[in-house]
Design a protein around this motif. Structure first.
Motif, mmCIF file in Angstrom:
data_model
loop_
_atom_site.group_PDB
_atom_site.id
_atom_site.type_symbol
_atom_site.label_atom_id
_atom_site.label_comp_id
_atom_site.label_asym_id
_atom_site.label_seq_id
_atom_site.Cartn_x
_atom_site.Cartn_y
_atom_site.Cartn_z
ATOM 1 N N ILE A 243 0.776 -1.021 -0.008
ATOM 2 C CA ILE A 243 -0.064 -0.064 0.123
ATOM 3 C C ILE A 243 0.881 1.198 -0.062
ATOM 4 O O ILE A 243 0.439 2.206 -0.693
ATOM 5 C CB ILE A 243 -0.903 0.024 1.134
ATOM 6 C CG1 ILE A 243 -2.072 -1.099 1.029
ATOM 7 C CG2 ILE A 243 -1.461 1.559 1.433
ATOM 8 C CD1 ILE A 243 -2.948 -1.401 2.080
ATOM 9 N N ALA A 244 2.026 1.265 0.674
ATOM 10 C CA ALA A 244 2.882 2.455 0.898
ATOM 11 C C ALA A 244 3.461 2.693 -0.464
ATOM 12 O O ALA A 244 3.565 3.773 -1.069
ATOM 13 C CB ALA A 244 4.127 2.076 1.787
ATOM 14 N N ALA A 245 3.799 1.620 -1.283
ATOM 15 C CA ALA A 245 4.456 1.899 -2.588
ATOM 16 C C ALA A 245 3.248 2.457 -3.622
ATOM 17 O O ALA A 245 3.474 3.253 -4.387
ATOM 18 C CB ALA A 245 4.886 0.430 -3.360
ATOM 19 N N CYS A 246 1.774 1.888 -3.568
ATOM 20 C CA CYS A 246 0.947 2.513 -4.210
ATOM 21 C C CYS A 246 0.511 3.766 -3.844
ATOM 22 O O CYS A 246 0.221 4.796 -4.916
ATOM 23 C CB CYS A 246 -0.369 1.475 -4.055
ATOM 24 S SG CYS A 246 -0.227 -0.106 -5.043
ATOM 25 N N LEU A 247 0.472 4.150 -2.538
ATOM 26 C CA LEU A 247 0.457 5.425 -2.230
ATOM 27 C C LEU A 247 1.607 6.443 -2.607
ATOM 28 O O LEU A 247 1.159 7.661 -2.982
ATOM 29 C CB LEU A 247 0.310 5.522 -0.715
ATOM 30 C CG LEU A 247 -0.986 5.242 -0.035
ATOM 31 C CD1 LEU A 247 -0.978 5.050 1.526
ATOM 32 C CD2 LEU A 247 -2.318 5.803 -0.512
ATOM 33 N N GLY A 248 2.559 5.919 -2.761
ATOM 34 C CA GLY A 248 3.771 6.741 -3.344
ATOM 35 C C GLY A 248 3.383 7.124 -4.964
ATOM 36 O O GLY A 248 3.671 8.064 -5.302
ATOM 37 N N ILE B 62 -11.025 -6.798 -8.329
ATOM 38 C CA ILE B 62 -12.367 -7.361 -7.610
ATOM 39 C C ILE B 62 -11.956 -9.029 -7.285
ATOM 40 O O ILE B 62 -12.126 -9.202 -6.111
ATOM 41 C CB ILE B 62 -13.686 -7.244 -8.409
ATOM 42 C CG1 ILE B 62 -13.886 -5.774 -8.071
ATOM 43 C CG2 ILE B 62 -14.581 -8.104 -7.840
ATOM 44 C CD1 ILE B 62 -15.056 -5.581 -8.976
ATOM 45 N N LEU B 63 -11.231 -9.516 -8.456
ATOM 46 C CA LEU B 63 -10.986 -10.885 -8.248
ATOM 47 C C LEU B 63 -9.705 -11.356 -7.577
ATOM 48 O O LEU B 63 -9.567 -12.461 -7.105
ATOM 49 C CB LEU B 63 -10.850 -11.474 -9.635
ATOM 50 C CG LEU B 63 -12.426 -11.658 -10.123
ATOM 51 C CD1 LEU B 63 -12.485 -12.149 -11.845
ATOM 52 C CD2 LEU B 63 -13.535 -12.374 -9.631
ATOM 53 N N ALA B 64 -8.912 -10.325 -7.542
ATOM 54 C CA ALA B 64 -7.432 -10.619 -6.983
ATOM 55 C C ALA B 64 -7.501 -11.217 -5.477
ATOM 56 O O ALA B 64 -6.752 -12.280 -5.417
ATOM 57 C CB ALA B 64 -6.739 -9.489 -6.973
ATOM 58 N N LEU C 246 -1.970 -14.522 2.387
ATOM 59 C CA LEU C 246 -1.583 -13.302 2.009
ATOM 60 C C LEU C 246 -3.085 -12.619 1.566
ATOM 61 O O LEU C 246 -3.128 -11.462 0.828
ATOM 62 C CB LEU C 246 -0.883 -12.991 0.609
ATOM 63 C CG LEU C 246 0.751 -13.588 1.280
ATOM 64 C CD1 LEU C 246 1.619 -13.760 -0.066
ATOM 65 C CD2 LEU C 246 1.307 -12.496 2.105
ATOM 66 N N THR C 247 -4.170 -13.084 1.733
ATOM 67 C CA THR C 247 -5.456 -12.695 1.391
ATOM 68 C C THR C 247 -6.067 -11.406 1.850
ATOM 69 O O THR C 247 -6.251 -10.579 0.905
ATOM 70 C CB THR C 247 -6.651 -13.904 1.657
ATOM 71 O OG1 THR C 247 -6.368 -15.014 1.136
ATOM 72 C CG2 THR C 247 -8.035 -13.308 0.984
ATOM 73 N N MET C 248 -5.550 -11.054 3.041
ATOM 74 C CA MET C 248 -6.088 -9.819 3.570
ATOM 75 C C MET C 248 -5.075 -8.758 3.075
ATOM 76 O O MET C 248 -5.774 -7.651 2.913
ATOM 77 C CB MET C 248 -5.985 -9.814 5.376
ATOM 78 C CG MET C 248 -6.316 -8.626 5.788
ATOM 79 S SD MET C 248 -7.843 -8.034 5.498
ATOM 80 C CE MET C 248 -8.942 -9.404 6.582
ATOM 81 N N PRO C 249 -3.902 -8.948 3.133
ATOM 82 C CA PRO C 249 -3.009 -7.753 2.381
ATOM 83 C C PRO C 249 -3.436 -7.503 1.078
ATOM 84 O O PRO C 249 -3.727 -6.334 0.618
ATOM 85 C CB PRO C 249 -1.616 -8.473 2.504
ATOM 86 C CG PRO C 249 -1.740 -9.133 3.549
ATOM 87 C CD PRO C 249 -2.875 -9.845 3.482
ATOM 88 N N VAL C 250 -3.764 -8.582 0.337
ATOM 89 C CA VAL C 250 -4.143 -8.262 -1.284
ATOM 90 C C VAL C 250 -5.707 -7.535 -1.297
ATOM 91 O O VAL C 250 -5.935 -6.914 -2.090
ATOM 92 C CB VAL C 250 -4.104 -9.552 -2.034
ATOM 93 C CG1 VAL C 250 -4.881 -9.321 -3.172
ATOM 94 C CG2 VAL C 250 -2.879 -10.183 -2.437
ATOM 95 N N SER D 52 -6.317 -4.129 -3.040
ATOM 96 C CA SER D 52 -7.569 -3.983 -3.920
ATOM 97 C C SER D 52 -8.291 -2.954 -3.539
ATOM 98 O O SER D 52 -8.841 -2.297 -4.486
ATOM 99 C CB SER D 52 -8.315 -5.411 -4.084
ATOM 100 O OG SER D 52 -7.307 -6.440 -4.712
ATOM 101 N N CYS D 53 -8.884 -2.918 -2.538
ATOM 102 C CA CYS D 53 -9.823 -1.765 -2.018
ATOM 103 C C CYS D 53 -9.238 -0.688 -2.404
ATOM 104 O O CYS D 53 -9.933 0.526 -2.818
ATOM 105 C CB CYS D 53 -9.895 -1.949 -0.357
ATOM 106 S SG CYS D 53 -11.149 -3.206 -0.187
ATOM 107 N N LEU D 54 -7.916 -0.304 -2.000
ATOM 108 C CA LEU D 54 -7.492 1.178 -2.481
ATOM 109 C C LEU D 54 -7.426 1.470 -3.953
ATOM 110 O O LEU D 54 -7.675 2.409 -4.414
ATOM 111 C CB LEU D 54 -5.962 0.989 -2.112
ATOM 112 C CG LEU D 54 -5.025 2.553 -2.627
ATOM 113 C CD1 LEU D 54 -5.442 3.545 -1.840
ATOM 114 C CD2 LEU D 54 -3.528 1.959 -2.314
ATOM 115 N N ILE D 55 -7.123 0.245 -4.594
ATOM 116 C CA ILE D 55 -7.348 0.616 -6.254
ATOM 117 C C ILE D 55 -8.554 0.808 -6.564
ATOM 118 O O ILE D 55 -8.773 1.723 -7.486
ATOM 119 C CB ILE D 55 -6.505 -0.657 -7.196
ATOM 120 C CG1 ILE D 55 -4.837 -0.752 -6.535
ATOM 121 C CG2 ILE D 55 -6.631 -0.548 -8.494
ATOM 122 C CD1 ILE D 55 -4.068 0.393 -6.650
ATOM 123 N N LEU D 56 -9.503 -0.058 -6.211
ATOM 124 C CA LEU D 56 -11.043 0.139 -6.384
ATOM 125 C C LEU D 56 -11.350 1.579 -6.148
ATOM 126 O O LEU D 56 -12.205 2.183 -6.946
ATOM 127 C CB LEU D 56 -11.924 -0.788 -5.743
ATOM 128 C CG LEU D 56 -11.530 -2.290 -6.612
ATOM 129 C CD1 LEU D 56 -12.309 -3.624 -5.668
ATOM 130 C CD2 LEU D 56 -12.158 -2.261 -7.988
#
Length: 190
Positions: free
Chosen positions: A81-86, A142-144, A155-159, A163-167
């Motif tokens: 999430i930090a990488a994506c927020l960057g 959605i499917l990830a 790793l389901t919870m981190p993914v 996914s919620c951030l990207i959606l």
């Protein structure tokens, strides 16, 4: 690792490639989004591919390093999430970034090639059927969590968090899709 991931994410592949290739600023042309899809529109296939690879790697490298260091799954999600927020809010580019799709994919691809392959196939299928890059991203994310549950359930919870951030970042795309105002990745000639 969280700070390192954010700084990696803050490096804008679109801005760097556009400057190196002497292309127009992607934040001022096309969809005004500094991501691979807009670079494809603004600078062509090579520019789009270079940005895609760059953005995938800036998500993959921090998560892969953290994974190799044995960091727990929850914190792997935080690092991703930090990488994506960057990418979304880059400190090097006035906190105005892209949607984070390629960076999130890179973060999740560090999980394994089996997951990355299924995710990529889903994105490509949705893209080719619909013609919309955003539809490919929305359906894939959605499917990830379901896909990762089959390969690495821990790793389901981190993914799911990623996914919620990207959606959430695609809410404007979803609204444009419902209004029929979203741009297709390619336009049909009449």
């Amino acid at each position: 690792m969280v700070i390192f991931a954010y700084l990696c994410g803050s490096l804008s592949g679109a801005m760097i490639v556009s400057q190196l290739m002497h292309l127009p600023n992607p934040r001022e042309h096309g969809s005004h989004n500094p991501g691979a899809t807009n670079m494809l529109r603004v600078g062509g296939v090579l520019a789009g591919l270079l940005v895609l690879v760059f953005d995938i790697l800036k998500g993959m490298i921090p998560v892969w390093l953290a994974y190799r260091m044995g960091i727990s799954p929850f914190f792997l999600g935080i690092i991703a999430i930090a990488a994506c927020l960057g990418h979304i809010y880059p400190c090097f580019f006035h906190f105005q970034g892209g949607k984070g799709v390629a960076t999130a994919f890179g973060s999740m691809a560090a999980i394994g090639w089996d997951f990355a392959g299924v995710f990529s196939l889903t994105w490509l299928l949705a893209l080719f059927i619909s013609g919309y890059s955003s539809v490919g991203a929305i359906i894939s994310f959605i499917l990830a969590p379901l896909y990762v549950w089959f390969f690495k359930p821990e790793l389901t919870m981190p993914v799911a968090m990623l996914s919620c951030l990207i959606l959430a970042r695609h809410s404007s795309n979803i609204q444009r899709l419902f209004r029929g105002q979203e741009s297709k990745i390619w336009k049909k000639k009449r």
